[in-house]
Write an enzyme that holds these catalytic residues in place. Structure first.
Site, PDB file in Angstrom:
ATOM      1  N   GLN A   1      39.180  35.486  43.085  1.00 33.30           N
ATOM      2  CA  GLN A   1      39.455  36.406  44.086  1.00 33.30           C
ATOM      3  C   GLN A   1      39.404  38.477  44.362  1.00 33.30           C
ATOM      4  O   GLN A   1      39.039  38.814  45.149  1.00 33.30           O
ATOM      5  CB  GLN A   1      41.163  36.490  43.293  1.00 33.30           C
ATOM      6  CG  GLN A   1      41.593  37.571  44.351  1.00 33.30           C
ATOM      7  CD  GLN A   1      42.951  36.850  44.214  1.00 33.30           C
ATOM      8  OE1 GLN A   1      44.137  36.036  44.600  1.00 33.30           O
ATOM      9  NE2 GLN A   1      43.913  37.108  43.136  1.00 33.30           N
TER      10      GLN A   1
ATOM     11  N   ARG B   1      50.738  30.103  34.890  1.00 34.18           N
ATOM     12  CA  ARG B   1      51.521  28.460  35.306  1.00 34.18           C
ATOM     13  C   ARG B   1      50.940  27.985  33.710  1.00 34.18           C
ATOM     14  O   ARG B   1      51.759  26.379  33.674  1.00 34.18           O
ATOM     15  CB  ARG B   1      50.005  28.060  36.054  1.00 34.18           C
ATOM     16  CG  ARG B   1      50.207  28.042  38.147  1.00 34.18           C
ATOM     17  CD  ARG B   1      48.614  27.435  38.380  1.00 34.18           C
ATOM     18  NE  ARG B   1      49.352  26.939  40.345  1.00 34.18           N
ATOM     19  CZ  ARG B   1      48.642  28.169  40.491  1.00 34.18           C
ATOM     20  NH1 ARG B   1      48.110  29.110  40.400  1.00 34.18           N
ATOM     21  NH2 ARG B   1      48.896  28.008  41.877  1.00 34.18           N
TER      22      ARG B   1
ATOM     23  N   HIS C   1      53.817  38.184  33.113  1.00 38.24           N
ATOM     24  CA  HIS C   1      53.212  38.351  32.022  1.00 38.24           C
ATOM     25  C   HIS C   1      52.988  39.576  31.436  1.00 38.24           C
ATOM     26  O   HIS C   1      52.951  40.398  32.312  1.00 38.24           O
ATOM     27  CB  HIS C   1      52.717  36.850  31.523  1.00 38.24           C
ATOM     28  CG  HIS C   1      51.963  36.537  32.800  1.00 38.24           C
ATOM     29  ND1 HIS C   1      50.863  37.477  32.746  1.00 38.24           N
ATOM     30  CD2 HIS C   1      51.441  35.268  33.493  1.00 38.24           C
ATOM     31  CE1 HIS C   1      49.998  36.757  33.601  1.00 38.24           C
ATOM     32  NE2 HIS C   1      50.294  36.187  33.743  1.00 38.24           N
TER      33      HIS C   1
ATOM     34  N   GLY D   1      50.359  40.462  31.777  1.00 40.00           N
ATOM     35  CA  GLY D   1      48.844  40.251  32.052  1.00 40.00           C
ATOM     36  C   GLY D   1      49.445  40.527  33.375  1.00 40.00           C
ATOM     37  O   GLY D   1      48.556  42.331  33.380  1.00 40.00           O
ATOM     38  N   HIS D   2      50.415  40.801  34.442  1.00 36.94           N
ATOM     39  CA  HIS D   2      50.767  41.619  35.180  1.00 36.94           C
ATOM     40  C   HIS D   2      51.190  43.271  34.571  1.00 36.94           C
ATOM     41  O   HIS D   2      50.804  43.683  35.431  1.00 36.94           O
ATOM     42  CB  HIS D   2      51.593  40.655  36.077  1.00 36.94           C
ATOM     43  CG  HIS D   2      51.413  39.039  36.439  1.00 36.94           C
ATOM     44  ND1 HIS D   2      52.003  37.987  35.834  1.00 36.94           N
ATOM     45  CD2 HIS D   2      51.399  38.898  37.252  1.00 36.94           C
ATOM     46  CE1 HIS D   2      52.028  36.993  36.731  1.00 36.94           C
ATOM     47  NE2 HIS D   2      51.124  37.542  37.371  1.00 36.94           N
TER      48      HIS D   2
ATOM     49  N   LEU E   1      46.573  34.489  30.097  1.00 37.12           N
ATOM     50  CA  LEU E   1      48.403  34.562  30.286  1.00 37.12           C
ATOM     51  C   LEU E   1      47.691  33.864  31.799  1.00 37.12           C
ATOM     52  O   LEU E   1      47.098  34.225  32.756  1.00 37.12           O
ATOM     53  CB  LEU E   1      48.232  35.799  30.078  1.00 37.12           C
ATOM     54  CG  LEU E   1      48.853  35.983  28.839  1.00 37.12           C
ATOM     55  CD1 LEU E   1      49.194  37.769  28.443  1.00 37.12           C
ATOM     56  CD2 LEU E   1      49.686  35.779  28.093  1.00 37.12           C
TER      57      LEU E   1
ATOM     58  N   ASP F   1      40.961  36.315  38.421  1.00 42.16           N
ATOM     59  CA  ASP F   1      40.437  35.286  38.737  1.00 42.16           C
ATOM     60  C   ASP F   1      39.645  36.819  39.518  1.00 42.16           C
ATOM     61  O   ASP F   1      39.890  37.422  40.331  1.00 42.16           O
ATOM     62  CB  ASP F   1      42.413  35.733  40.509  1.00 42.16           C
ATOM     63  CG  ASP F   1      43.398  35.177  39.964  1.00 42.16           C
ATOM     64  OD1 ASP F   1      43.477  34.228  39.542  1.00 42.16           O
ATOM     65  OD2 ASP F   1      44.223  35.756  39.099  1.00 42.16           O
TER      66      ASP F   1
ATOM     67  N   GLY G   1      43.376  41.392  38.353  1.00 39.64           N
ATOM     68  CA  GLY G   1      43.697  41.198  37.228  1.00 39.64           C
ATOM     69  C   GLY G   1      41.454  40.154  37.680  1.00 39.64           C
ATOM     70  O   GLY G   1      41.595  39.616  38.755  1.00 39.64           O
ATOM     71  N   GLU G   2      40.462  40.611  35.811  1.00 39.14           N
ATOM     72  CA  GLU G   2      39.676  40.526  36.226  1.00 39.14           C
ATOM     73  C   GLU G   2      39.727  38.436  36.390  1.00 39.14           C
ATOM     74  O   GLU G   2      38.501  37.403  36.209  1.00 39.14           O
ATOM     75  CB  GLU G   2      38.983  40.569  35.503  1.00 39.14           C
ATOM     76  CG  GLU G   2      38.340  41.904  35.769  1.00 39.14           C
ATOM     77  CD  GLU G   2      36.998  42.861  35.190  1.00 39.14           C
ATOM     78  OE1 GLU G   2      36.428  42.042  33.517  1.00 39.14           O
ATOM     79  OE2 GLU G   2      36.861  43.728  34.796  1.00 39.14           O
TER      80      GLU G   2
END
Ligand code: AMP
Length: 285
Positions: free
Chosen positions: A158, A192, A39, A41-42, A189, A155, A152-153
């Site tokens: 992570q 899921r 999406h 975001g990626h 985004l 996660d 990405g922030e």
């Protein structure tokens, strides 16, 4: 805009050899690890990688070891052709899409187990999750020989665990964090989000609304984590299909829970909307 299809590689050895040859030619290689079903975001992470490096590898791998036994590994959305079409305009050099047996061959026996930073947040509700994440990310760093990697922030836990792992294990990779990309209405985004029914999609807005309410209360001077968490919970309670997993206010580096916000903090939450577990977070201030 030029559309250059990326080379798709599934063999880790072939990726490693390609990357070594690029680096001998003086090129810096960036890695963007994903589980696919891409999406915007990626794609923002890929553009960030493109700006910072000469060569960009996007990995697409739904990593079995980071899913718990009752989680959504089997039904996680997968569509490699769609992902390749989305990446085509971004001048990605390689899409690395291995099979599980190529990443975890017979005899595989070594895991990276993060500690301390996993005590709270998703680490508490998803035991073993970050062991799977760190193991696969360390392998992807090795296979791709990446000079830098973008995460990405969204996660947030992570990202901090991967920063810590990279420092602790002296992995020669620069870690870049990228801000959360949201829908116009505020929903972060996520692959899921495709699970959500229309009613759940409306309820899912409660996550970002809860964080906005927390930020507003913080801006008005509230510094008690308990009061801020109560505010988030009261917003989330308005969404009928939502069930809170956690709402926490933590130190952005150590991820330790804070009672009062004296300096920086992050408010992080995880909420089941129907059967779908969504996460979001916001830095304070
Ligand atoms: P995933 O495919 O969900 O494992 O995510 C792959 C990478 O994309 C991770 O570094 C995520 O943090 C990042 N990511 C996922 N969603 C977003 C988003 N909405 N904004 C920014 N980064 C994201």
């Amino acid at each position: 805009m030029s559309v250059t299809p990326a080379t798709v590689i599934s063999d880790p050895r072939a990726l490693s050899e390609w990357s070594a040859a690029e680096q001998r030619a003086g090129k810096r290689v960036a890695l963007v690890p994903t589980m696919g079903f891409l999406h915007a975001g990626h794609l923002a992470l890929v553009r960030e990688a493109r700006r910072r490096a000469d060569r960009v590898v996007v990995s697409i791998f739904v990593n079995p070891t980071q899913f718990g036994p009752h989680e959504d590994f089997a039904r996680y959305p997968r569509d490699l052709d769609r992902d390749l079409a989305l990446l085509a305009p971004l001048a990605v050099d390689v899409v690395f899409a291995p099979e599980p047996a190529q990443v975890y061959p017979a005899g595989f026996a070594t895991y990276v187990v993060p500690e301390k930073l996993t005590d709270g947040l998703c680490g508490r509700s998803r035991p073993g999750h970050f062991k799977g994440v760190c193991t696969v990310v360390a392998m992807l760093f090795g296979m791709s020989r990446a000079n830098l990697a973008v995460f990405g922030e969204k996660d947030f836990q992570q990202l901090q665990i991967i920063r810590r792992m990279t420092r602790d294990l002296w992995l020669p990779v620069e870690i870049i964090g990228h801000p959360i990309v949201r829908e116009p209405d505020g929903l972060a985004l996520s692959s899921r989000n495709s699970y959500l029914s229309p009613a759940e999609r409306r309820d899912a807005l409660a996550l970002s609304r809860a964080l906005t309410a927390v930020a507003a209360q913080f801006a008005a001077g509230e510094r008690s984590a308990e009061a801020l968490v109560e505010t988030a919970k009261s917003v989330l309670a308005t969404a009928r299909s939502a069930r809170i997993d956690y709402v926490e206010i933590v130190d952005p580096e150590t991820l330790a829970p804070l009672a009062r916000i004296e300096r920086e903090a992050v408010c992080a939450l995880a909420v089941f909307v129907g059967r779908t577990r969504l996460i979001d977070n916001r830095r304070l201030p």
